[in-house]
Design a protein around this motif. Structure first.
Motif, PDB file in Angstrom:
ATOM      1  N   ALA A  10       0.836  -1.208   0.000  1.00  0.00           N
ATOM      2  CA  ALA A  10       0.000   0.000   0.000  1.00  0.00           C
ATOM      3  C   ALA A  10       0.868   1.254   0.000  1.00  0.00           C
ATOM      4  CB  ALA A  10      -0.927  -0.011   1.216  1.00  0.00           C
ATOM      5  N   THR A  11       1.948   1.244   0.785  1.00  0.00           N
ATOM      6  CA  THR A  11       2.855   2.393   0.836  1.00  0.00           C
ATOM      7  C   THR A  11       3.506   2.626  -0.530  1.00  0.00           C
ATOM      8  OG1 THR A  11       3.341   2.029   3.178  1.00  0.00           O
ATOM      9  CG2 THR A  11       4.948   3.310   1.910  1.00  0.00           C
ATOM     10  N   ALA A  12       3.975   1.546  -1.149  1.00  0.00           N
ATOM     11  CA  ALA A  12       4.625   1.671  -2.454  1.00  0.00           C
ATOM     12  C   ALA A  12       3.630   2.105  -3.525  1.00  0.00           C
ATOM     13  CB  ALA A  12       5.277   0.344  -2.831  1.00  0.00           C
ATOM     14  N   TYR A  13       2.407   1.599  -3.455  1.00  0.00           N
ATOM     15  CA  TYR A  13       1.387   1.971  -4.455  1.00  0.00           C
ATOM     16  C   TYR A  13       1.065   3.464  -4.361  1.00  0.00           C
ATOM     17  CZ  TYR A  13      -3.103   2.164  -6.919  1.00  0.00           C
ATOM     18  OH  TYR A  13      -4.133   2.492  -7.767  1.00  0.00           O
TER      19      TYR A  13
ATOM     20  N   ALA B  94       1.844   8.748  -6.923  1.00  0.00           N
ATOM     21  CA  ALA B  94       2.297  10.134  -6.846  1.00  0.00           C
ATOM     22  C   ALA B  94       3.500  10.388  -7.751  1.00  0.00           C
ATOM     23  CB  ALA B  94       2.642  10.482  -5.403  1.00  0.00           C
ATOM     24  N   GLY B  95       3.929   9.358  -8.482  1.00  0.00           N
ATOM     25  CA  GLY B  95       5.015   9.529  -9.438  1.00  0.00           C
ATOM     26  C   GLY B  95       6.403   9.424  -8.857  1.00  0.00           C
ATOM     27  N   ARG B  96       6.541   8.736  -7.727  1.00  0.00           N
ATOM     28  CA  ARG B  96       7.865   8.619  -7.118  1.00  0.00           C
ATOM     29  C   ARG B  96       8.039   7.219  -6.533  1.00  0.00           C
ATOM     30  NH1 ARG B  96       6.843   8.834  -1.728  1.00  0.00           N
ATOM     31  NH2 ARG B  96       4.881   9.842  -1.097  1.00  0.00           N
ATOM     32  N   ALA B  97       9.280   6.903  -6.190  1.00  0.00           N
ATOM     33  CA  ALA B  97       9.568   5.636  -5.518  1.00  0.00           C
ATOM     34  C   ALA B  97       9.246   5.763  -4.037  1.00  0.00           C
ATOM     35  CB  ALA B  97      11.036   5.262  -5.700  1.00  0.00           C
TER      36      ALA B  97
END
Length: 291
Positions: A154-157, A162-165
């Motif tokens: 969920a954090t990575a998604y 938002a367009g970032r890692a």
């Protein structure tokens, strides 16, 4: 090459004896409503696999024994599939995806399928419905692993949307670190002074003489060979019974778990199983905060 942990060795051995089986697949399905960015989810899955070495570990054989081979993130080919289906088709497709076996020597022990539930009637994107199915092989995780796995996903998604890692703290330990610590701590079975040798001696003595199986009344005969079939039997109890059990535990300076285990053993004895009742309990084994 890194040696396998004892838990991994056990699961690898079962895989060698029985052949590829879905008995140790851990499927987890999450229903998602609204717009889904599949590209961001695919990138987020890659982020999570890069973060957790256990998810990009395969188990080849070296010198006749299994070893851990941790693949670099760039070489980790993630099984990520999207499937369009009608709601009525979903259960069968989900079960088929959950039962697909893993080749532990070459495949990552995680697989992701996104089911897009399509209806004949047009609907706005905000009403879209998907199911995210994550299938994890038990050699790479357990029931307690699903919480951290889904939180990281969920954090990575959110970051990829938002367009970032994702910007997260590095993990304090990886599973390979735990494996090496475990091997060093327990020592070798051939050394009579090792922790492993002493523990094996203890359990050989403690479990000596146990019956091969408990004699319990059953509704149907046990099959000649294991089928892997299982089910869940839900039940509930009210606050009054819970309070009474908790009170009994306090009076005897025991845990509620011990009271329930004693009650189960007493029930088996009443059903004719004797008085030497072996009861096993699944334990997560997270004795350190870093784990």
């Amino acid at each position: 090459m890194i040696p396998v942990s004892y838990a991994q060795q056990r699961l690898w051995l079962i895989d060698q004896i029985e052949g590829p089986t879905a008995l140790y697949n851990l499927p987890f399905a999450v229903r998602l409503r609204g717009t889904l960015d599949t590209d961001a989810l695919r990138a987020a899955t890659a982020d999570v696999v890069a973060r957790h070495e256990a998810l990009r570990t395969v188990f080849p054989v070296d010198g006749g024994v299994p070893v851990q081979r941790i693949l670099p993130s760039a070489e980790a080919e993630i099984a990520f599939e999207t499937v369009d289906c009608a709601p009525g088709q979903y259960p069968a497709l989900r079960d088929r995806a959950a039962a697909r076996t893993f080749d532990l020597s070459a495949e990552l022990p995680i697989r992701v399928t996104v089911f897009s539930l399509t209806d004949a009637r047009p609907a706005p994107a905000s009403a879209a419905e998907h199911v995210l199915l994550v299938v994890l092989h038990h050699i790479a995780g357990d029931g307690w692993s699903l919480g951290p796995l889904l939180r990281d996903l969920a954090t990575a998604y959110a970051a990829r949307r938002a367009g970032r890692a994702p910007d997260w703290e590095p993990l304090p330990v990886q599973y390979a670190d735990y494996t090496l610590w475990q091997r060093e701590l327990l020592g070798d079975e051939s050394d009579p002074g090792s922790v492993l040798s002493r523990q094996l001696d203890h359990w050989r003595e403690a479990l000596a003489g146990l019956p091969e199986e408990l004699e319990l009344p059953t509704d149907r005969p046990r099959p000649p060979a294991p089928t892997g079939a299982a089910d869940a039997v839900p039940f509930g109890y009210g606050p009054e019974l819970h309070a009474a059990l908790a009170g009994l535990a306090r009076r005897h300076r025991a845990t509620l778990f011990s009271v329930l285990q004693a009650g189960l053993a007493a029930l088996f004895t009443r059903l004719g199983a004797g008085t030497d009742i072996p009861l096993g309990t699944g334990v997560a084994g997270r004795s350190d905060e870093a784990l």
